[in-house]
Design a protein around this motif. Structure first.
Motif, PDB file in Angstrom:
ATOM      1  N   SER A 183       0.730  -1.221  -0.158  1.00 44.39           N
ATOM      2  CA  SER A 183       0.016  -0.268  -0.070  1.00 44.39           C
ATOM      3  C   SER A 183       0.932   1.208  -0.002  1.00 44.39           C
ATOM      4  O   SER A 183       0.473   2.199  -0.605  1.00 44.39           O
ATOM      5  CB  SER A 183      -0.839  -0.183   1.173  1.00 44.39           C
ATOM      6  N   LYS A 185       1.153   2.136  -3.448  1.00 49.13           N
ATOM      7  CA  LYS A 185      -0.067   2.303  -4.061  1.00 49.13           C
ATOM      8  C   LYS A 185      -0.618   3.653  -3.852  1.00 49.13           C
ATOM      9  O   LYS A 185      -1.129   4.683  -4.630  1.00 49.13           O
ATOM     10  CB  LYS A 185      -1.274   1.317  -3.915  1.00 49.13           C
ATOM     11  N   CYS A 186      -0.516   4.072  -2.665  1.00 41.93           N
ATOM     12  CA  CYS A 186      -0.731   5.446  -2.121  1.00 41.93           C
ATOM     13  C   CYS A 186       0.298   6.839  -2.246  1.00 41.93           C
ATOM     14  O   CYS A 186      -0.322   7.899  -2.189  1.00 41.93           O
ATOM     15  CB  CYS A 186      -1.227   5.469  -0.646  1.00 41.93           C
ATOM     16  N   GLU A 236      -6.308   8.338   1.217  1.00 39.83           N
ATOM     17  CA  GLU A 236      -7.587   8.596   0.088  1.00 39.83           C
ATOM     18  C   GLU A 236      -8.018   7.100  -0.648  1.00 39.83           C
ATOM     19  O   GLU A 236      -9.051   7.092  -0.994  1.00 39.83           O
ATOM     20  CB  GLU A 236      -7.325   9.719  -0.871  1.00 39.83           C
ATOM     21  N   LEU A 237      -7.142   6.254  -0.592  1.00 39.52           N
ATOM     22  CA  LEU A 237      -7.368   4.838  -1.380  1.00 39.52           C
ATOM     23  C   LEU A 237      -7.732   3.762  -0.202  1.00 39.52           C
ATOM     24  O   LEU A 237      -8.028   2.704  -0.958  1.00 39.52           O
ATOM     25  CB  LEU A 237      -6.175   4.405  -2.174  1.00 39.52           C
ATOM     26  N   ARG A 292     -11.259  12.907   5.042  1.00 41.47           N
ATOM     27  CA  ARG A 292     -10.127  12.161   5.211  1.00 41.47           C
ATOM     28  C   ARG A 292      -9.136  13.093   6.090  1.00 41.47           C
ATOM     29  O   ARG A 292      -8.579  12.507   7.236  1.00 41.47           O
ATOM     30  CB  ARG A 292      -9.202  11.964   3.873  1.00 41.47           C
TER      31      ARG A 292
END
Ligand code: NAP
Ligand code: FE
Length: 382
Positions: free
Chosen positions: A41, A44-45, A180-181, A239
């Motif tokens: 992650s 990814k983020c 956010e993901l 968020r």
């Protein structure tokens, strides 16, 4: 008259793009970094890209350890510590949810100390530790501002708390963009973790007027933002609020510690594979019920800050977020109660619970129907 001590040495950078805007502060922490993170992650983020770019721009050498699992084991922390030593790292950059942050903090200690497991968990405030820079990608644990590292002890079959003032990260970068993901389930579970930190801190025997202010504001922010999580995912503003609530709650438990609720949750995580924050959510209504008799004023202030009339209203908010709890057998409830009773955090719970009190709380896990409890059967899919 009140007397209290307050110490929180972490320099906090909060806001969008804080790593690219203020990352050069990392130069003050070291010249060779081991970046400790989870499997996917952080890539990814966008957090890992931001960090590596910042390190390159500032001439900081680095190596990557990206093998941290959820609820990290002592063995994983040892591997990361060895990697830091082999690389001659003089700082750790921990990027990810609470698990990579905690593994990174333990690695910072293990890189400089050859400790047995027992020595590790008896570490004091004077042991040498590499400086840690923490970059959270979930909004819940607050580990970026605490002196704790929670590791899973496979031998003792529970999670254990490593604590030293030296484990406070020197720098923390909180960019809400990284969260956010996060899918709905992890968003909810981590937000509930933050809520329990704020609530337990507010109810702890170690609370102070300063931690009270932060705890109530954290609870208020979560009261505004938790109910919506059962519908749509939060927007950017939401968020940001969740990350801020997590930060405030982290600063609270850094001084108060957690209470019996967390100690109870560790058994749901270890034996029933329930995610940390979700486990806490199952226990929260029963815990508030337990506290309500002895401390109606404090429990009432919590419900007010949440915007709730009563505990039932809180259960209705949590229910759709946590789903169905594992129902425990009589033997499990007895064993977990005896173990939780011995946890250090039991001592700061007011009133201090005995095994029978804890057992009652385990009997009233949220969403676990009475019928299923009585039959000792399973009523959920976890
Ligand atoms: P976590 O265990 O760090 O991560 C859970 C999952 O979320 C992992 O699969 C992770 O993926 C994924 N994830 C992380 N960031 C993401 C992102 N931005 N987008 C999408 N997925 C993402 O979860 P956590 O709830 O943050 O941490 C829980 C741990 O923290 C527990 O061990 C708990 O005991 C501890 N804790 C520590 C403190 C403290 O003060 N030290 C306080 C409370 C809790 P990857 O595997 O790819 O990383
Ligand atoms: Fe927690």
């Amino acid at each position: 008259m009140e007397t209290f001590t307050y110490f929180m040495p972490t320099k906090v950078f909060f806001g969008r793009d804080c790593v690219s805007r203020q990352g050069q502060a990392m130069v003050s922490a070291g010249k060779r970094a081991l970046v400790v993170t989870g499997k996917n992650s952080a890539r990814k983020c966008g957090a890992l890209d931001d960090i590596t770019l910042c390190l390159k721009e500032n001439g900081i050498g680095f190596d990557l350890f990206d093998e941290v699992e959820a609820n990290p084991s002592i063995a994983t922390a040892r591997l990361a510590g060895k990697r830091a030593r082999d690389f001659n790292a003089d700082m750790i950059i921990a990027v990810g949810g609470g698990s990579p942050l905690d593994a990174g903090k333990a690695a910072a200690l293990l890189a400089l100390n050859d400790f047995t497991d027992d020595a590790l968990f008896s570490a004091d405030d004077t042991i040498p530790v590499l400086p840690v820079v923490a970059v959270p990608t979930t909004a819940g644990t607050g580990s970026e501002v605490t002196p704790y590292s929670i590791l899973t002890d496979m031998n003792l079959q529970t999670k254990r708390n490593l604590r030293s003032e030296k484990l406070f990260p020197v720098l923390a970068y909180l960019d809400p963009r990284y969260t956010e993901l996060l899918p709905r389930d992890i968003t909810s579970y981590t937000a509930i973790d933050a809520l329990t930190h704020a609530i337990e801190g507010y109810l702890s025997s170690r609370h102070t007027p300063l931690t009270d202010v932060l705890a109530l504001e954290s609870i208020r922010l979560l009261g505004e933002n938790l109910p919506g999580l059962s519908g749509s995912l939060p927007d950017s503003a939401g968020r940001e609020k969740l990350l801020m609530a997590s930060l405030f709650a982290g600063i609270v438990i850094a001084r108060t510690g957690t209470t019996i609720l967390h100690a109870m949750g560790y058994h749901l995580t270890f034996f029933h594979k329930v995610e940390h924050g979700r486990a806490n959510g199952f226990i929260l209504p029963a815990y508030l019920e337990y506290v309500m008799n002895a401390r109606p004023d404090r429990a009432g202030a919590i419900l007010d800050a949440m915007g709730c009339r009563d505990i039932n209203c809180l259960s209705k908010i949590l229910g759709p977020l946590v789903g169905v709890a594992p129902c425990l057998s009589d033997v499990e409830r007895r064993d977990y109660s005896l173990k939780a009773c011995e946890a250090p955090s039991a001592a700061s719970t007011v009133p201090r619970p005995g095994p029978a009190d804890i057992r009652t709380m385990y009997e009233h896990l949220l969403s676990c129907t009475d019928t299923a409890v009585q039959s000792g059967g399973t009523c959920g899919d976890v």
